[in-house]
Every structure is written in C-alpha cells, then in structure tokens.
Design a protein around this motif. Sequence first.
Motif, PDB file in Angstrom:
ATOM      1  N   ILE A  90      -3.555  -6.434  -2.815  1.00  0.00           N
ATOM      2  CA  ILE A  90      -2.748  -5.383  -2.208  1.00  0.00           C
ATOM      3  C   ILE A  90      -2.138  -4.544  -3.322  1.00  0.00           C
ATOM      4  O   ILE A  90      -1.510  -5.072  -4.246  1.00  0.00           O
ATOM      5  N   THR A  91      -2.343  -3.243  -3.259  1.00  0.00           N
ATOM      6  CA  THR A  91      -1.739  -2.371  -4.270  1.00  0.00           C
ATOM      7  C   THR A  91      -0.224  -2.344  -4.089  1.00  0.00           C
ATOM      8  O   THR A  91       0.300  -2.679  -3.021  1.00  0.00           O
ATOM      9  N   ASP A  92       0.490  -1.967  -5.140  1.00  0.00           N
ATOM     10  CA  ASP A  92       1.943  -1.870  -5.040  1.00  0.00           C
ATOM     11  C   ASP A  92       2.331  -0.867  -3.955  1.00  0.00           C
ATOM     12  O   ASP A  92       1.746   0.224  -3.857  1.00  0.00           O
ATOM     13  N   LEU A  93       3.316  -1.253  -3.155  1.00  0.00           N
ATOM     14  CA  LEU A  93       3.791  -0.389  -2.081  1.00  0.00           C
ATOM     15  C   LEU A  93       5.132   0.210  -2.488  1.00  0.00           C
ATOM     16  O   LEU A  93       5.981  -0.469  -3.075  1.00  0.00           O
ATOM     17  N   SER A  94       5.330   1.468  -2.174  1.00  0.00           N
ATOM     18  CA  SER A  94       6.569   2.123  -2.587  1.00  0.00           C
ATOM     19  C   SER A  94       7.161   2.953  -1.459  1.00  0.00           C
ATOM     20  O   SER A  94       6.466   3.388  -0.545  1.00  0.00           O
ATOM     21  N   GLY A  95       8.467   3.153  -1.528  1.00  0.00           N
ATOM     22  CA  GLY A  95       9.184   3.940  -0.541  1.00  0.00           C
ATOM     23  C   GLY A  95      10.559   4.281  -1.074  1.00  0.00           C
ATOM     24  O   GLY A  95      10.930   3.884  -2.181  1.00  0.00           O
TER      25      GLY A  95
ATOM     26  N   SER B 163       4.462   2.141   1.441  1.00  0.00           N
ATOM     27  CA  SER B 163       3.001   2.224   1.548  1.00  0.00           C
ATOM     28  C   SER B 163       2.413   2.356   0.153  1.00  0.00           C
ATOM     29  O   SER B 163       3.116   2.654  -0.814  1.00  0.00           O
ATOM     30  N   GLY B 164       1.107   2.134   0.075  1.00  0.00           N
ATOM     31  CA  GLY B 164       0.443   2.202  -1.211  1.00  0.00           C
ATOM     32  C   GLY B 164      -0.926   2.845  -1.092  1.00  0.00           C
ATOM     33  O   GLY B 164      -1.425   3.085   0.012  1.00  0.00           O
ATOM     34  N   PRO B 165      -1.558   3.112  -2.213  1.00  0.00           N
ATOM     35  CA  PRO B 165      -2.892   3.730  -2.209  1.00  0.00           C
ATOM     36  C   PRO B 165      -3.952   2.750  -1.725  1.00  0.00           C
ATOM     37  O   PRO B 165      -3.745   1.529  -1.750  1.00  0.00           O
TER      38      PRO B 165
ATOM     39  N   MET C 162       7.311  -2.666  -3.955  1.00  0.00           N
ATOM     40  CA  MET C 162       7.025  -4.014  -3.467  1.00  0.00           C
ATOM     41  C   MET C 162       5.670  -4.449  -4.034  1.00  0.00           C
ATOM     42  O   MET C 162       4.655  -3.780  -3.818  1.00  0.00           O
ATOM     43  N   SER C 163       5.666  -5.555  -4.779  1.00  0.00           N
ATOM     44  CA  SER C 163       4.442  -6.001  -5.448  1.00  0.00           C
ATOM     45  C   SER C 163       3.993  -7.355  -4.919  1.00  0.00           C
ATOM     46  O   SER C 163       4.818  -8.262  -4.741  1.00  0.00           O
ATOM     47  N   PHE C 164       2.693  -7.486  -4.695  1.00  0.00           N
ATOM     48  CA  PHE C 164       2.083  -8.734  -4.236  1.00  0.00           C
ATOM     49  C   PHE C 164       1.353  -9.383  -5.407  1.00  0.00           C
ATOM     50  O   PHE C 164       0.508  -8.757  -6.039  1.00  0.00           O
ATOM     51  N   GLN C 165       1.671 -10.637  -5.672  1.00  0.00           N
ATOM     52  CA  GLN C 165       1.016 -11.314  -6.783  1.00  0.00           C
ATOM     53  C   GLN C 165      -0.263 -12.029  -6.365  1.00  0.00           C
ATOM     54  O   GLN C 165      -1.036 -12.468  -7.207  1.00  0.00           O
ATOM     55  N   LYS C 166      -0.489 -12.146  -5.049  1.00  0.00           N
ATOM     56  CA  LYS C 166      -1.725 -12.723  -4.536  1.00  0.00           C
ATOM     57  C   LYS C 166      -2.154 -11.961  -3.290  1.00  0.00           C
ATOM     58  O   LYS C 166      -1.328 -11.404  -2.570  1.00  0.00           O
ATOM     59  N   GLY C 167      -3.461 -11.950  -3.024  1.00  0.00           N
ATOM     60  CA  GLY C 167      -3.957 -11.341  -1.807  1.00  0.00           C
ATOM     61  C   GLY C 167      -3.605 -12.193  -0.597  1.00  0.00           C
ATOM     62  O   GLY C 167      -3.456 -13.416  -0.710  1.00  0.00           O
ATOM     63  N   VAL C 168      -3.443 -11.553   0.554  1.00  0.00           N
ATOM     64  CA  VAL C 168      -3.055 -12.303   1.753  1.00  0.00           C
ATOM     65  C   VAL C 168      -4.093 -12.214   2.868  1.00  0.00           C
ATOM     66  O   VAL C 168      -3.923 -12.811   3.922  1.00  0.00           O
ATOM     67  N   SER C 169      -5.155 -11.482   2.650  1.00  0.00           N
ATOM     68  CA  SER C 169      -6.175 -11.341   3.688  1.00  0.00           C
ATOM     69  C   SER C 169      -7.528 -11.137   3.029  1.00  0.00           C
ATOM     70  O   SER C 169      -7.620 -10.787   1.852  1.00  0.00           O
ATOM     71  N   SER C 170      -8.589 -11.382   3.779  1.00  0.00           N
ATOM     72  CA  SER C 170      -9.947 -11.178   3.267  1.00  0.00           C
ATOM     73  C   SER C 170     -10.806 -10.589   4.371  1.00  0.00           C
ATOM     74  O   SER C 170     -10.402 -10.539   5.527  1.00  0.00           O
ATOM     75  N   SER C 171     -11.976 -10.138   4.010  1.00  0.00           N
ATOM     76  CA  SER C 171     -12.889  -9.535   4.972  1.00  0.00           C
ATOM     77  C   SER C 171     -14.221 -10.291   4.955  1.00  0.00           C
ATOM     78  O   SER C 171     -14.673 -10.731   3.891  1.00  0.00           O
TER      79      SER C 171
ATOM     80  N   PRO D 216       3.523 -14.569  -3.610  1.00  0.00           N
ATOM     81  CA  PRO D 216       4.820 -14.269  -4.227  1.00  0.00           C
ATOM     82  C   PRO D 216       5.065 -12.764  -4.158  1.00  0.00           C
ATOM     83  O   PRO D 216       4.178 -11.964  -4.473  1.00  0.00           O
ATOM     84  N   ILE D 217       6.257 -12.382  -3.713  1.00  0.00           N
ATOM     85  CA  ILE D 217       6.605 -10.973  -3.552  1.00  0.00           C
ATOM     86  C   ILE D 217       7.740 -10.607  -4.494  1.00  0.00           C
ATOM     87  O   ILE D 217       8.746 -11.303  -4.594  1.00  0.00           O
ATOM     88  N   ASP D 218       7.566  -9.478  -5.153  1.00  0.00           N
ATOM     89  CA  ASP D 218       8.581  -8.948  -6.064  1.00  0.00           C
ATOM     90  C   ASP D 218       8.982  -7.564  -5.570  1.00  0.00           C
ATOM     91  O   ASP D 218       8.120  -6.745  -5.234  1.00  0.00           O
ATOM     92  N   ILE D 219      10.280  -7.316  -5.489  1.00  0.00           N
ATOM     93  CA  ILE D 219      10.769  -6.001  -5.076  1.00  0.00           C
ATOM     94  C   ILE D 219      11.670  -5.457  -6.181  1.00  0.00           C
ATOM     95  O   ILE D 219      12.599  -6.130  -6.626  1.00  0.00           O
TER      96      ILE D 219
END
Length: 224
Positions: free
Chosen positions: A120-125, A104-106, A67-76, A51-54
């Motif tokens: 995923i950390t919050d992304l901003s621009g 982008s985010g930290p 831009m906020s991600f409520q769940k992770g989308v990738s793993s290692s 779920p994405i929130d902007i």
Amino acid sequence: MSDRKRSTALALASALAGSAVLLAAPAARAAVVDVAYDCKTPIGDKSAVSPIDIKAVKDGDAYKLTMSFQKGVSSSPIELGKGAMSPSAVILVGGAEKVSVPVSGPPNPEAAPADTPIKITDLSGTYTPKKSGKVTFTAGVLTIKAMGTTTTCTPGNNPGPSLELDVTAPGGGAQSGGDTTEGTLPQTGPNDSALALGTLGGTVLLSGAAGVLWLTRRGQRARS
C-alpha cells in the motif's frame, strides 16, 4: 564575586534555563501500531496484520498527515498491472475533538504479482483542528479499489493511536480536555516539533556559550 564572574554565571544560568523550558514542553508521542485488518474481498473474507505509522507536519493552520503501511494487507488471485489499484483510508481523530480525516495515495507504482501481499502506498490528507488541545490519530477503515472491485478492510483489534499530538486551532479554538499523558518527543515528519524544539534548545545553549566567551574575553581586555 567580581563583575566578570557574576556576568559569566548569569549568562550560563540564563542559557540553561531557557533551553530547559523549551525541551520540557511535550509536543507529541508516536508509536508504530500493529493493526489487524479484517478484509471483505471479492473472493471472500481475508485477514492480515500490518504495522501502521502516522506522521503529522504543521502546515499553516493545518497538519499534513501521512499514513504508512509496513506490510501489505491484501492480495489478488491475478496479477495487478501498474496503476491498477487505488488505496484510501480514514484516520480517526480523538481527544480534543472527534473527527475522521480521509487520506488517499497514488496507485501501485509497479505490477503486483498474483497471490502476493500488495504494497500500500503512503496515504496522505489534511487535518485542520477546530479545537486546541491534545488529539490522537488512529488507523481506521482501509479501502482498496482494483479492476472494478472494492475491498474494505476494518481494524478488528481495536488498535491504539499511532500518534498523539498537541494541536492549536486557527484563532485559538476552545481548549478541550483529554488524555494528558506525556511521553518522549518523537519524530513526526521533516518539520517535526520535537526536532524543532531540540534544535532551538541547542541554539540557546550555543548562544549562551558564545555570550560567556565574549564576556570573558572582554574582561581580559579590560585588565590588559
């Protein structure tokens, strides 16, 4: 009708009319949207839904987007140490104008365990409109860089906008057509237009009530 009653009625009517005009103006419409990402990773193709929130906050002539991600989308397959992953993405702007805003985010603030969805950390621009009108903000491609590798995640489900907003270009850029659907006023950030309008409307009502009380008391003093 006495002068006191007429003044009281006029004060109430003015307060209610002013607040109604303010609160009737639609400013934004927001929704948390499920985005199905198709990811190209160093270990093969992966997919995940988040779920994405902007959110957007007015800042001078520009709008700060988050831009906020409520769940992770990738793993290692191996643990990623603190600060090993750097995320970035694009937000697609549609409606009055069509542009892409990089966000982008930290890096990850703590280690991410192996085979676990990475937060995923919050992304901003920053978005500075060139045209005034109604615009939409939709999640675009997400890029994750970690330990010398790059993972690219593309929305595969044609997601709808996470935010719709009336914007004003610096200098009053040309008004452009677009979707004029009106919705409820959502919270789009700390200085969100909906909250600002609601607060201002409340102030008008309180001011009107104060005016009524003052007129009433003044009338009472005049009779004594």
